[in-house]
Motif scaffolding. Structure first.
Motif, PDB file in Angstrom:
ATOM      1  N   VAL A 478     -28.642   8.508 -32.353  1.00 50.93           N
ATOM      2  CA  VAL A 478     -27.689   9.241 -32.630  1.00 50.93           C
ATOM      3  C   VAL A 478     -27.647  10.565 -33.356  1.00 50.93           C
ATOM      4  O   VAL A 478     -27.182  11.911 -33.071  1.00 50.93           O
ATOM      5  N   HIS A 479     -28.517  10.751 -34.068  1.00 61.67           N
ATOM      6  CA  HIS A 479     -29.059  12.254 -34.678  1.00 61.67           C
ATOM      7  C   HIS A 479     -29.484  12.782 -33.717  1.00 61.67           C
ATOM      8  O   HIS A 479     -29.616  13.959 -33.802  1.00 61.67           O
ATOM      9  N   ALA A 480     -30.337  12.184 -32.831  1.00 65.93           N
ATOM     10  CA  ALA A 480     -31.190  13.046 -31.946  1.00 65.93           C
ATOM     11  C   ALA A 480     -30.241  13.903 -30.982  1.00 65.93           C
ATOM     12  O   ALA A 480     -30.383  14.999 -30.605  1.00 65.93           O
ATOM     13  N   ARG A 481     -28.999  13.132 -30.588  1.00 66.98           N
ATOM     14  CA  ARG A 481     -27.972  13.531 -29.623  1.00 66.98           C
ATOM     15  C   ARG A 481     -27.103  14.793 -30.355  1.00 66.98           C
ATOM     16  O   ARG A 481     -26.786  15.623 -29.949  1.00 66.98           O
ATOM     17  N   ALA A 482     -26.991  14.406 -31.830  1.00 72.16           N
ATOM     18  CA  ALA A 482     -26.269  15.381 -32.467  1.00 72.16           C
ATOM     19  C   ALA A 482     -27.123  16.511 -32.625  1.00 72.16           C
ATOM     20  O   ALA A 482     -26.573  17.610 -32.555  1.00 72.16           O
ATOM     21  N   ALA A 483     -28.389  16.440 -32.663  1.00 75.35           N
ATOM     22  CA  ALA A 483     -29.150  17.610 -32.891  1.00 75.35           C
ATOM     23  C   ALA A 483     -29.056  18.737 -31.771  1.00 75.35           C
ATOM     24  O   ALA A 483     -29.036  19.904 -31.970  1.00 75.35           O
ATOM     25  N   VAL A 484     -29.224  18.105 -30.796  1.00 80.72           N
ATOM     26  CA  VAL A 484     -29.132  18.908 -29.167  1.00 80.72           C
ATOM     27  C   VAL A 484     -27.806  19.478 -29.191  1.00 80.72           C
ATOM     28  O   VAL A 484     -27.637  20.808 -29.130  1.00 80.72           O
ATOM     29  N   HIS A 485     -26.852  18.872 -29.611  1.00 79.12           N
ATOM     30  CA  HIS A 485     -25.374  19.471 -29.553  1.00 79.12           C
ATOM     31  C   HIS A 485     -25.327  20.592 -30.615  1.00 79.12           C
ATOM     32  O   HIS A 485     -24.430  21.518 -30.327  1.00 79.12           O
ATOM     33  N   GLY A 486     -26.085  20.383 -31.734  1.00 82.14           N
ATOM     34  CA  GLY A 486     -26.087  21.228 -32.812  1.00 82.14           C
ATOM     35  C   GLY A 486     -27.172  22.700 -32.719  1.00 82.14           C
ATOM     36  O   GLY A 486     -27.117  23.242 -33.504  1.00 82.14           O
ATOM     37  N   GLY A 487     -27.555  22.583 -31.197  1.00 82.52           N
ATOM     38  CA  GLY A 487     -28.659  23.699 -31.299  1.00 82.52           C
ATOM     39  C   GLY A 487     -29.896  23.586 -31.787  1.00 82.52           C
ATOM     40  O   GLY A 487     -30.551  24.621 -31.645  1.00 82.52           O
ATOM     41  N   ALA A 488     -30.256  22.344 -32.315  1.00 83.78           N
ATOM     42  CA  ALA A 488     -31.790  22.226 -33.007  1.00 83.78           C
ATOM     43  C   ALA A 488     -32.675  21.944 -31.860  1.00 83.78           C
ATOM     44  O   ALA A 488     -32.436  21.132 -30.796  1.00 83.78           O
ATOM     45  N   GLY A 489     -33.987  22.507 -32.241  1.00 77.48           N
ATOM     46  CA  GLY A 489     -34.979  22.090 -31.091  1.00 77.48           C
ATOM     47  C   GLY A 489     -35.629  20.631 -31.391  1.00 77.48           C
ATOM     48  O   GLY A 489     -35.814  20.242 -32.498  1.00 77.48           O
ATOM     49  N   LEU A 490     -35.973  19.888 -30.411  1.00 80.52           N
ATOM     50  CA  LEU A 490     -36.368  18.648 -30.651  1.00 80.52           C
ATOM     51  C   LEU A 490     -38.009  18.573 -30.046  1.00 80.52           C
ATOM     52  O   LEU A 490     -38.336  19.154 -28.989  1.00 80.52           O
ATOM     53  N   LEU A 491     -38.653  17.714 -30.601  1.00 80.38           N
ATOM     54  CA  LEU A 491     -40.006  17.233 -30.094  1.00 80.38           C
ATOM     55  C   LEU A 491     -39.923  15.857 -29.860  1.00 80.38           C
ATOM     56  O   LEU A 491     -39.513  15.087 -30.779  1.00 80.38           O
ATOM     57  N   ILE A 492     -40.964  15.203 -29.142  1.00 81.97           N
ATOM     58  CA  ILE A 492     -41.378  13.905 -29.287  1.00 81.97           C
ATOM     59  C   ILE A 492     -42.673  13.666 -29.355  1.00 81.97           C
ATOM     60  O   ILE A 492     -43.400  14.141 -28.485  1.00 81.97           O
ATOM     61  N   ASN A 493     -43.135  13.088 -30.507  1.00 89.77           N
ATOM     62  CA  ASN A 493     -44.527  13.014 -30.770  1.00 89.77           C
ATOM     63  C   ASN A 493     -44.830  11.676 -30.948  1.00 89.77           C
ATOM     64  O   ASN A 493     -44.070  10.734 -31.304  1.00 89.77           O
ATOM     65  N   SER A 494     -46.114  11.272 -30.884  1.00 88.89           N
ATOM     66  CA  SER A 494     -46.480   9.672 -30.875  1.00 88.89           C
ATOM     67  C   SER A 494     -47.037   9.521 -32.488  1.00 88.89           C
ATOM     68  O   SER A 494     -46.980   8.081 -33.013  1.00 88.89           O
ATOM     69  N   ASP A 495     -47.182  10.397 -33.304  1.00 86.09           N
ATOM     70  CA  ASP A 495     -47.683  10.093 -34.587  1.00 86.09           C
ATOM     71  C   ASP A 495     -48.945   9.151 -34.415  1.00 86.09           C
ATOM     72  O   ASP A 495     -49.033   8.238 -35.322  1.00 86.09           O
ATOM     73  N   ALA A 496     -49.692   9.391 -33.351  1.00 82.89           N
ATOM     74  CA  ALA A 496     -50.991   8.217 -33.413  1.00 82.89           C
ATOM     75  C   ALA A 496     -52.043   8.269 -34.246  1.00 82.89           C
ATOM     76  O   ALA A 496     -52.315   9.381 -34.842  1.00 82.89           O
ATOM     77  N   HIS A 497     -52.365   7.281 -34.598  1.00 85.80           N
ATOM     78  CA  HIS A 497     -53.323   7.207 -35.563  1.00 85.80           C
ATOM     79  C   HIS A 497     -54.599   6.541 -35.044  1.00 85.80           C
ATOM     80  O   HIS A 497     -55.730   6.196 -35.619  1.00 85.80           O
ATOM     81  N   SER A 498     -54.898   6.565 -33.624  1.00 85.66           N
ATOM     82  CA  SER A 498     -55.999   5.937 -32.842  1.00 85.66           C
ATOM     83  C   SER A 498     -55.778   6.309 -31.471  1.00 85.66           C
ATOM     84  O   SER A 498     -54.804   6.915 -31.081  1.00 85.66           O
ATOM     85  N   SER A 499     -56.716   6.631 -30.668  1.00 90.60           N
ATOM     86  CA  SER A 499     -56.722   6.861 -29.440  1.00 90.60           C
ATOM     87  C   SER A 499     -55.736   6.187 -28.552  1.00 90.60           C
ATOM     88  O   SER A 499     -55.137   6.545 -27.690  1.00 90.60           O
ATOM     89  N   ALA A 500     -55.601   4.822 -28.663  1.00 93.72           N
ATOM     90  CA  ALA A 500     -54.760   4.036 -28.170  1.00 93.72           C
ATOM     91  C   ALA A 500     -53.379   4.261 -28.611  1.00 93.72           C
ATOM     92  O   ALA A 500     -52.412   3.730 -28.082  1.00 93.72           O
ATOM     93  N   GLY A 501     -53.178   4.827 -29.836  1.00 95.90           N
ATOM     94  CA  GLY A 501     -51.850   4.971 -30.395  1.00 95.90           C
ATOM     95  C   GLY A 501     -50.929   5.949 -29.484  1.00 95.90           C
ATOM     96  O   GLY A 501     -49.677   5.955 -29.786  1.00 95.90           O
ATOM     97  N   PHE A 502     -51.509   6.820 -28.613  1.00 96.75           N
ATOM     98  CA  PHE A 502     -50.589   7.592 -27.991  1.00 96.75           C
ATOM     99  C   PHE A 502     -49.591   6.815 -26.955  1.00 96.75           C
ATOM    100  O   PHE A 502     -48.635   7.375 -26.715  1.00 96.75           O
ATOM    101  N   ALA A 503     -49.856   5.642 -26.710  1.00 95.14           N
ATOM    102  CA  ALA A 503     -49.231   4.849 -25.894  1.00 95.14           C
ATOM    103  C   ALA A 503     -47.698   4.617 -26.582  1.00 95.14           C
ATOM    104  O   ALA A 503     -46.848   4.289 -25.895  1.00 95.14           O
ATOM    105  N   VAL A 504     -47.715   4.721 -27.683  1.00 97.56           N
ATOM    106  CA  VAL A 504     -46.219   4.386 -28.405  1.00 97.56           C
ATOM    107  C   VAL A 504     -45.291   5.614 -28.160  1.00 97.56           C
ATOM    108  O   VAL A 504     -44.130   5.466 -28.274  1.00 97.56           O
ATOM    109  N   LEU A 505     -45.686   6.690 -27.289  1.00 98.75           N
ATOM    110  CA  LEU A 505     -44.757   7.493 -27.210  1.00 98.75           C
ATOM    111  C   LEU A 505     -43.638   7.000 -25.938  1.00 98.75           C
ATOM    112  O   LEU A 505     -42.521   7.591 -26.253  1.00 98.75           O
ATOM    113  N   ARG A 506     -43.706   6.010 -25.381  1.00103.14           N
ATOM    114  CA  ARG A 506     -42.830   5.536 -24.614  1.00103.14           C
ATOM    115  C   ARG A 506     -41.600   5.008 -25.493  1.00103.14           C
ATOM    116  O   ARG A 506     -40.349   5.280 -25.190  1.00103.14           O
ATOM    117  N   TYR A 507     -41.720   4.699 -26.949  1.00102.57           N
ATOM    118  CA  TYR A 507     -40.660   4.395 -27.769  1.00102.57           C
ATOM    119  C   TYR A 507     -39.852   5.445 -28.025  1.00102.57           C
ATOM    120  O   TYR A 507     -38.482   5.532 -28.129  1.00102.57           O
TER     121      TYR A 507
END
Length: 539
Positions: A478-507
């Motif tokens: 809900v907030h992500a959609r509001a951010a786009v409509h409000g003109g804010a720039g968005l990123l999608i990051n993993s916050d990975a704490h291990s090399s395998a942790g990059f896989a959570v990006l799908r969420y």
């Protein structure tokens, strides 16, 4: 072990328990002792050192082991009963760092624990639900042995909701009986039974209910659509159908004027009969998807780099080089190393001198890796006054700064909003990490005016993160959609704490899709040199 989708006891008896991640021979012996005797000797010794009630206290939200220990040592509180007495007597606030708000939260938590019937049905995070449901589907497909038999997930798991109550599996087969009868024997299933000619119900080892429904191949689309859409989406679909002289159900689309029922092998046929384009499962929440042109949604393939990850320098489990090689394997063009700063509160912090050495290491490794651009960064803690916990001179040496709140969550809405706005206005902070601080089903967002945060981010050019950790998914849809409509720039990051942790990006991607985001709405779908042009400070 608690989240394992299969029976740990059976694995232990079969000598296979070490197949579970993190389980070695030492834990194997403890598990076997528990299975065979009902207890673990080492655990019994530990229990003798601490009152049982003290352990119960650590399960309360916002308490935890460190706070429980302080209350035990300073006030002698060793049970839920004595904790409640102390809170009602306003004694907790006498301990440094424990105020009136903490006392109220303790009393609220104790009241909720005493009345479990008042709480909502237990929900399970999507990643844990997927672990069990994908195991069920894979094993059913293997047992089917026929590529013509279709077996798919449905329900809120297929819509990629943040948490789910139960699992739905759909089978399309002329004779689904053998597969329905096989449900009790599946590795993820604790118990199951047939509930009808074309249905079975079971419970996983983790306690999730599983409903398996079967349809004829030419009705598969009807049943899959019916059991995937949210209740509100399906209600809106039925209303649309009635206006067109149709009736839509799990059995087909009935034309009232002729009495003919159209059976649909695919969901696209169902939507087509209602004059609609195919609607992606993530959008089926009755948020305007009916009658809207089919949106172009972001996918994993659009992400060009990750701007939030951790290494052994703070609380990660891999080195800079190992994280970089894992990012290259995923096809990333850039990666920011953002270990925790000096005051994030979890130990293993990076002092200013450590960060200077980290910058040098990142530069050295980057020079030897032509396939990826490594950025020297930091996840700085936003202090209660909104300032970062490194000096500006040090921040200026970094390629990338993402700032997050990790401490002092309970300062109130006005103070928290001012704190966030101050951080957003800082000229050296590029992005805000997990902006609401929530932990799904565990911790509510801290009180903050997100409309003000989005407006300030849009005005300053500070980016907002969708954190992909399945416990967070923050910003939420809900907030992500509001951010786009409000003109804010968005990123999608993993916050990975291990090399395998990059896989959570799908969420994070699924959250973005549920927010109707297109690739162009997310800035790390662009090459780094292009992304830099959208940042507020020159590089």
């Amino acid at each position: 072990m608690r989240d394992a989708p299969v029976s740990v006891a059976e694995l232990a008896r079969a000598g296979r328990v070490t197949e579970l991640a993190g389980i070695g021979q030492t834990l194997e012996q403890k598990i076997l002792a528990l299975v065979e005797t009902g207890t673990i000797p080492a655990a019994e010794k530990l229990r003798q050192r601490f009152p049982a009630g003290l352990l119960e206290m650590t399960a309360l939200p916002g308490l935890g082991p460190k706070r429980a220990r302080r209350l035990f040592e300073e006030l002698g509180i060793d049970s839920l009963e004595s904790l409640g007495q102390a809170a009602r007597a306003e004694r907790l606030r006498s301990v440094r760092g424990f105020g009136e708000k903490f006392e109220r939260s303790v009393l609220d938590s104790l009241a909720a624990a005493a009345n479990p019937g008042s709480r909502a049905t237990r929900r399970v995070l999507l990643d844990r639900a997927l672990a069990a449901s994908e195991l069920i589907v894979d094993e059913l497909r293997a047992r089917a042995g026929d590529p013509g038999v279709r077996i798919e997930l449905a329900g809120s798991v297929r819509r990629r909701a943040e948490s789910v109550k139960d699992l739905d599996v759909i089978i399309a087969a002329r004779d689904p009986g053998p597969l329905l009868d096989a449900l009790p024997a599946l590795e993820a299933i604790d118990s199951a039974a047939r509930t009808g000619e074309r249905a079975a119900r079971g419970v996983t080892h983790t306690g999730m209910a599983v409903d398996v429904r079967a349809a004829a191949p030419d009705q598969f689309g009807n049943l899959l659509q019916h059991l995937t859409g949210s209740g509100r989406h399906n209600a809106a679909l039925r209303e649309r159908a009635v206006r067109m002289g149709l009736r839509v159900s799990e059995y087909g689309v009935l034309v009232e004027a002729t009495g003919v029922t159209h059976r649909c092998a695919t969901e696209a046929e169902v939507y087509g009969l209602l004059g609609l384009p195919y609607i992606e499962p993530e959008l089926r929440e009755d948020r305007g998807e009916l009658g809207t042109p089919e949106p172009r949604l972001i996918g994993l393939e659009h992400i060009r780099g990750d701007l939030h990850c951790h290494t052994v320098a703070s609380d990660g489990r891999n080195t800079i080089a190992e994280m970089a090689r894992a990012a290259v394997a995923r096809g990333y063009e850039f990666l920011a190393i953002t270990d925790h700063s000096a005051s994030h509160g979890f130990g293993n912090h990076v002092s200013p001198d450590d960060l200077r050495r980290q910058i040098e290491r990142v530069r050295e490794i980057d020079a030897g890796m032509p396939d990826i651009r490594l950025l020297a960064g930091s996840e700085v803690n936003i202090l209660p006054d909104g300032s970062p916990d490194y000096d500006d001179d040090l921040l200026a040496e970094l390629d990338w700064v993402i700032a997050s709140v990790h401490t002092a969550f309970g300062i109130g809405s006005e103070a928290m909003t001012a704190r966030m706005l101050t951080a957003i206005g800082h000229p050296l902070i590029d992005a805000i990490g997990h902006p609401t601080g929530r932990m799904i089903e565990r911790r509510a967002p801290y009180p903050v005016d997100m409309d003000a945060v989005i407006a300030a981010a849009a005005a300053s050019g500070t980016l907002l993160e969708i954190n992909s950790n399945p416990n967070r998914r923050d910003l939420g849809e809900v907030h992500a959609r509001a951010a786009v409509h409000g003109g804010a720039g968005l990123l999608i990051n993993s916050d990975a704490h291990s090399s395998a942790g990059f896989a959570v990006l799908r969420y994070g991607i699924w959250t973005a899709r549920r927010a109707w985001l297109a690739p162009e709405d997310v800035l790390n779908t662009r090459p780094w040199d292009e992304l830099v042009g959208r940042l507020k400070r020159p590089r």
